[in-house]
Every structure is written in C-alpha cells, then in structure tokens.
Write a protein that holds these residues in place. Structure first.
Motif, PDB file in Angstrom:
ATOM      1  N   MET A   1       0.845  -1.183   0.000  1.00 51.93           N
ATOM      2  CA  MET A   1       0.000   0.000   0.000  1.00 51.93           C
ATOM      3  C   MET A   1       0.883   1.236   0.000  1.00 51.93           C
ATOM      4  N   ALA A   2       0.468   2.250  -0.728  1.00 45.72           N
ATOM      5  CA  ALA A   2       1.239   3.490  -0.816  1.00 45.72           C
ATOM      6  C   ALA A   2       1.161   4.262   0.491  1.00 45.72           C
ATOM      7  N   LYS A   3       2.208   4.998   0.772  1.00 45.24           N
ATOM      8  CA  LYS A   3       2.258   5.803   1.986  1.00 45.24           C
ATOM      9  C   LYS A   3       1.318   7.002   1.851  1.00 45.24           C
ATOM     10  N   ALA A   4       0.499   7.247   2.862  1.00 45.18           N
ATOM     11  CA  ALA A   4      -0.433   8.369   2.843  1.00 45.18           C
ATOM     12  C   ALA A   4       0.330   9.681   2.929  1.00 45.18           C
ATOM     13  N   ARG A   5      -0.027  10.608   2.067  1.00 44.44           N
ATOM     14  CA  ARG A   5       0.614  11.912   2.038  1.00 44.44           C
ATOM     15  C   ARG A   5      -0.236  12.900   2.805  1.00 44.44           C
ATOM     16  N   ILE A   6       0.393  13.731   3.605  1.00 45.59           N
ATOM     17  CA  ILE A   6      -0.347  14.737   4.353  1.00 45.59           C
ATOM     18  C   ILE A   6      -0.503  15.965   3.466  1.00 45.59           C
ATOM     19  N   ILE A   7      -1.738  16.431   3.345  1.00 47.86           N
ATOM     20  CA  ILE A   7      -2.020  17.584   2.512  1.00 47.86           C
ATOM     21  C   ILE A   7      -2.633  18.670   3.385  1.00 47.86           C
ATOM     22  N   ASP A   8      -2.108  19.866   3.234  1.00 53.33           N
ATOM     23  CA  ASP A   8      -2.615  21.014   3.976  1.00 53.33           C
ATOM     24  C   ASP A   8      -4.025  21.347   3.476  1.00 53.33           C
ATOM     25  N   PRO A   9      -5.026  21.315   4.352  1.00 54.42           N
ATOM     26  CA  PRO A   9      -6.387  21.633   3.910  1.00 54.42           C
ATOM     27  C   PRO A   9      -6.497  23.045   3.342  1.00 54.42           C
ATOM     28  N   GLY A  10      -5.614  23.959   3.746  1.00 54.39           N
ATOM     29  CA  GLY A  10      -5.624  25.322   3.218  1.00 54.39           C
ATOM     30  C   GLY A  10      -5.221  25.398   1.757  1.00 54.39           C
ATOM     31  N   ALA A  11      -4.639  24.293   1.226  1.00 51.91           N
ATOM     32  CA  ALA A  11      -4.244  24.263  -0.184  1.00 51.91           C
ATOM     33  C   ALA A  11      -5.468  24.192  -1.101  1.00 51.91           C
ATOM     34  N   PHE A  12      -6.601  23.776  -0.573  1.00 46.76           N
ATOM     35  CA  PHE A  12      -7.834  23.683  -1.355  1.00 46.76           C
ATOM     36  C   PHE A  12      -8.501  25.054  -1.361  1.00 46.76           C
ATOM     37  N   SER A  13      -7.954  25.971  -2.153  1.00 46.35           N
ATOM     38  CA  SER A  13      -8.410  27.359  -2.132  1.00 46.35           C
ATOM     39  C   SER A  13      -9.179  27.784  -3.375  1.00 46.35           C
ATOM     40  N   ALA A  14      -9.313  26.906  -4.346  1.00 49.75           N
ATOM     41  CA  ALA A  14     -10.042  27.231  -5.577  1.00 49.75           C
ATOM     42  C   ALA A  14     -11.452  26.652  -5.508  1.00 49.75           C
ATOM     43  N   ARG A  15     -12.448  27.498  -5.695  1.00 49.51           N
ATOM     44  CA  ARG A  15     -13.847  27.056  -5.696  1.00 49.51           C
ATOM     45  C   ARG A  15     -14.213  26.686  -7.135  1.00 49.51           C
ATOM     46  N   LEU A  16     -14.518  25.413  -7.373  1.00 50.59           N
ATOM     47  CA  LEU A  16     -14.811  24.913  -8.711  1.00 50.59           C
ATOM     48  C   LEU A  16     -16.214  24.329  -8.785  1.00 50.59           C
ATOM     49  N   THR A  17     -16.727  24.270 -10.006  1.00 46.00           N
ATOM     50  CA  THR A  17     -18.000  23.611 -10.266  1.00 46.00           C
ATOM     51  C   THR A  17     -17.716  22.380 -11.108  1.00 46.00           C
ATOM     52  N   LEU A  18     -18.180  21.228 -10.643  1.00 51.97           N
ATOM     53  CA  LEU A  18     -18.070  19.993 -11.409  1.00 51.97           C
ATOM     54  C   LEU A  18     -19.260  19.939 -12.358  1.00 51.97           C
ATOM     55  N   GLU A  19     -18.971  19.737 -13.657  1.00 53.32           N
ATOM     56  CA  GLU A  19     -20.028  19.690 -14.656  1.00 53.32           C
ATOM     57  C   GLU A  19     -20.008  18.352 -15.390  1.00 53.32           C
TER      58      GLU A  19
END
Length: 112
Positions: free
Chosen positions: A1-19
């Motif tokens: 199994m691959a090692k889990a990477r820690i991602i800063d939640p603040g990096a999710f700064s772009a508001r997108l619409t899934l279409e």
C-alpha cells in the motif's frame, strides 16, 4: 500500500463547479451536447505545462493542470471542472496514494 501523504487543507483554495455532459434533443433526430452543474467543491490547482501547437498559421496554446480535490466516487469520463470563465476538461483521474481521501485529476484548460 502506498504511503499516505499529508495535505494542507488550506491548499484547497479554488472554488470549482463539477459539470457533467447532458444531451438535449435538437428536434431533428439528433442531440445537442451541453454541460450541467453537478456539484460545487474546493480544490487545489497546479499548472503543469504549456504547449504551443501550430495550426493553420496560428499558435494555439494547450495548458495542462493537476487538480486535487477530496475523493469523489461519481467522477466519469467526459466531465469537466469550471472556475468562473475557465474550463478544465478532465482527461484522467486517480487516487494518488490509494487511501480514498483525495482524487488527482489531469486536466487540459479549454480556451474558447
């Protein structure tokens, strides 16, 4: 199994619409293809490369991006992401560390 990477939640700064693609009858036996908004989400956008392709004496530029978002089980071929007037066609998507936490989308920005 691959090692889990820690991602800063603040990096999710772009508001997108899934279409997702939708087809409506054109009244002549065919269909007109369009897109409908399915969800609004937060994501991180990372430009990857830009390439100029000469076509008919012009130089259209193709820009690719990696877009990371929280895991979604409803992604399918033909979907795209929108940020205002910018459109990102999803070319491929995957779980980068196989933990089911995030989805990494390889996208191409569509320039109308």
């Amino acid at each position: 199994m691959a090692k889990a990477r820690i991602i800063d939640p603040g990096a999710f700064s772009a508001r997108l619409t899934l279409e997702g693609p939708v087809e409506t009858p054109d009244g002549q036996g065919g269909a007109e293809r369009g897109f409908a908004a399915l969800a609004t989400l937060w994501a991180a956008i990372e430009p990857v490369a830009a390439r100029a392709d000469e076509a008919a004496g012009t130089l259209p530029v193709s820009v690719t991006h990696r877009i990371r978002l929280r895991h979604r089980s409803d992604l399918a071929g033909g979907m795209r992401l929108r940020k205002g007037g910018r459109i990102f066609a999803i070319r491929a998507f995957r779980d980068p560390d196989e933990t089911g936490r995030y989805t990494l989308c390889d996208c191409e920005e569509i320039r109308p």
